[in-house]
Design a protein around this motif. Structure first.
Motif, PDB file in Angstrom:
ATOM      1  N   LEU A 203     -36.849  28.048  63.290  1.00 55.28           N
ATOM      2  CA  LEU A 203     -35.386  27.516  63.046  1.00 55.28           C
ATOM      3  C   LEU A 203     -34.935  26.010  63.110  1.00 55.28           C
ATOM      4  O   LEU A 203     -34.119  25.618  62.067  1.00 55.28           O
ATOM      5  CB  LEU A 203     -34.597  28.316  64.135  1.00 55.28           C
ATOM      6  N   SER A 204     -35.744  25.394  63.860  1.00 53.35           N
ATOM      7  CA  SER A 204     -35.575  23.762  64.257  1.00 53.35           C
ATOM      8  C   SER A 204     -35.745  23.320  62.914  1.00 53.35           C
ATOM      9  O   SER A 204     -35.157  22.379  62.300  1.00 53.35           O
ATOM     10  CB  SER A 204     -36.277  23.231  65.260  1.00 53.35           C
ATOM     11  N   ILE A 205     -37.016  23.606  62.204  1.00 56.58           N
ATOM     12  CA  ILE A 205     -37.312  22.751  60.902  1.00 56.58           C
ATOM     13  C   ILE A 205     -36.454  23.349  59.873  1.00 56.58           C
ATOM     14  O   ILE A 205     -36.090  22.553  59.228  1.00 56.58           O
ATOM     15  CB  ILE A 205     -38.787  23.353  60.522  1.00 56.58           C
ATOM     16  N   SER A 206     -36.259  24.568  59.896  1.00 49.23           N
ATOM     17  CA  SER A 206     -35.306  25.255  58.798  1.00 49.23           C
ATOM     18  C   SER A 206     -33.785  24.575  58.741  1.00 49.23           C
ATOM     19  O   SER A 206     -33.164  24.227  57.931  1.00 49.23           O
ATOM     20  CB  SER A 206     -35.168  26.741  59.144  1.00 49.23           C
ATOM     21  N   THR A 207     -33.627  23.986  59.985  1.00 50.78           N
ATOM     22  CA  THR A 207     -32.297  23.403  60.095  1.00 50.78           C
ATOM     23  C   THR A 207     -32.157  22.172  59.349  1.00 50.78           C
ATOM     24  O   THR A 207     -31.200  21.786  58.443  1.00 50.78           O
ATOM     25  CB  THR A 207     -31.766  23.083  61.547  1.00 50.78           C
ATOM     26  N   VAL A 208     -33.415  21.423  59.281  1.00 48.50           N
ATOM     27  CA  VAL A 208     -33.504  20.143  58.517  1.00 48.50           C
ATOM     28  C   VAL A 208     -33.698  20.510  57.078  1.00 48.50           C
ATOM     29  O   VAL A 208     -33.033  19.713  56.247  1.00 48.50           O
ATOM     30  CB  VAL A 208     -34.714  19.341  59.210  1.00 48.50           C
TER      31      VAL A 208
ATOM     32  N   THR B 183     -44.538  26.565  62.238  1.00 44.94           N
ATOM     33  CA  THR B 183     -44.298  25.542  60.891  1.00 44.94           C
ATOM     34  C   THR B 183     -44.815  26.250  59.676  1.00 44.94           C
ATOM     35  O   THR B 183     -44.507  25.786  58.577  1.00 44.94           O
ATOM     36  CB  THR B 183     -45.006  24.546  61.067  1.00 44.94           C
TER      37      THR B 183
ATOM     38  N   LEU C 135     -38.026  29.458  67.507  1.00 45.18           N
ATOM     39  CA  LEU C 135     -37.397  28.102  67.755  1.00 45.18           C
ATOM     40  C   LEU C 135     -38.045  27.039  67.200  1.00 45.18           C
ATOM     41  O   LEU C 135     -37.047  26.280  66.544  1.00 45.18           O
ATOM     42  CB  LEU C 135     -37.534  28.005  69.265  1.00 45.18           C
ATOM     43  N   VAL C 136     -39.247  26.864  66.957  1.00 48.57           N
ATOM     44  CA  VAL C 136     -39.789  25.942  66.089  1.00 48.57           C
ATOM     45  C   VAL C 136     -39.591  26.179  64.795  1.00 48.57           C
ATOM     46  O   VAL C 136     -38.981  25.243  64.014  1.00 48.57           O
ATOM     47  CB  VAL C 136     -41.389  25.926  66.229  1.00 48.57           C
TER      48      VAL C 136
ATOM     49  N   TRP D 197     -26.164  26.368  62.158  1.00 47.34           N
ATOM     50  CA  TRP D 197     -26.042  27.333  63.389  1.00 47.34           C
ATOM     51  C   TRP D 197     -24.634  27.631  63.791  1.00 47.34           C
ATOM     52  O   TRP D 197     -23.580  26.893  64.052  1.00 47.34           O
ATOM     53  CB  TRP D 197     -26.539  26.555  64.820  1.00 47.34           C
TER      54      TRP D 197
ATOM     55  N   GLY E   3     -36.417  30.642  58.627  1.00 45.20           N
ATOM     56  CA  GLY E   3     -36.452  30.781  59.912  1.00 45.20           C
ATOM     57  C   GLY E   3     -35.968  31.962  60.638  1.00 45.20           C
ATOM     58  O   GLY E   3     -36.196  32.286  61.654  1.00 45.20           O
TER      59      GLY E   3
END
Length: 298
Positions: free
Chosen positions: A255-260, A15, A252-253, A266, A90
């Motif tokens: 990139l998931s936050i960066s997506t938002v 994070t 993975l954590v 992706w 990310g």
């Protein structure tokens, strides 16, 4: 105990990348780094003194702490903060996962631990993964200087982190306490970064916004004091190679936050590149059942 330390590293470092993104703006990168580790190092020293846990170390050990501070709490973060202006944080975290390979190289260079034969397969997968991950961006930008610098600086910052791993292992082999060496290394890294900012003529005034100051405190207290302490303790308990296994998961954590928050999209090449890099890191670990049994050992 190892599992708890490992979980802290993955959760927190997964994070911190978005917090670096939140610090992008009018404040120069060296100044943001200076304040981050000024808060972190002073907090650590005050707590250790209060608990009577700040141990005496020799002048020679202090010099190694200075070197560790430059590698882990100074120049490498200058690379990461600068790169964040050109590439997604990310994606920076994915490049950072290559620390597994850097640690294998540096363990051989500094401690004579020859990399296993699978290292070459892992390195090839990692390099192919990075090229695949950024292929569309490279084509669309016409192989822009900024994008290449972002990738290169992220890789260079990761190598600096790996060098710090080797110095931390050296400390622990000499029986030095991790929190003490971390505190001194952070303080020295802070002073070097402050001298750089002063020499550049940067303003030391932070950005007085909730997002900037919140990110600063999170990076200082959680990302620096807690996560680095947990990580370097793992280095001493299970070795730099296995400790770096945490870098397989926190991208993975991130990139998931960066997506938002950063709008990362992706694409197929991104998914394939990520899988190649993570597969390369995974190849580096022989007998995973042995590693997991060590991880569960208190």
């Amino acid at each position: 105990m190892n599992a708890l330390l490992y979980g802290l590293v993955v959760a927190i470092w997964g994070t911190t990348w978005i917090a670096i993104f939140l610090q992008q703006g009018s404040v120069a990168a060296p100044v943001s780094i200076f304040w981050r580790f000024a808060v972190a190092s002073l907090t650590m020293i005050v707590v250790l003194v209060a608990l009577k846990r700040l141990r005496r170390i020799t002048l020679w050990d202090h010099l190694f702490c200075l070197l560790q501070g430059c590698c882990v709490f100074c120049f490498n973060f200058w690379c990461f903060y600068t790169a964040a202006a050109w590439i997604n944080t990310g994606l920076e975290s994915v490049i950072f996962s290559m620390a597994v390979l850097y640690n294998a190289i540096n363990s051989f260079l500094f401690f004579g631990q020859r990399p296993p034969a699978r290292f070459w397969t892992a390195a090839l997968l990692g390099l192919l993964g990075i090229v695949t991950l950024f292929w569309d961006d490279l084509l669309h930008s016409g192989w822009s200087r900024e994008l290449l610098l972002g990738i290169g600086l992220s890789a260079l910052g990761t190598y600096g982190f790996s060098l710090g791993n080797m110095i931390s292992l050296r400390h622990q082999r000499r029986g030095l306490e991790t929190m003490t060496t971390n505190a001194w290394a952070m303080l020295y890294g802070t002073l070097v970064m402050g001298a750089i900012a002063l020499g550049r003529g940067d303003s030391f005034i932070p950005e007085w916004t909730v997002s900037y100051l919140g990110a600063l405190l999170y990076l200082a207290l959680f990302g620096s004091v807690i996560a680095f302490g947990a990580y370097f303790t793992l280095v001493g308990r299970i070795g730099p190679g296995r400790a770096a296994y945490s870098t397989l998961l926190f991208p993975l954590v991130a990139l998931s936050i960066s997506t938002v928050y950063e709008g990362y999209v992706w694409q197929m090449n991104g998914v394939l590149g990520l899988l190649l890099i993570l597969s390369g890191n995974l190849v580096m670990f022989a007998k995973p059942e042995t590693w997991f049994s060590r991880l569960k050992t208190a």
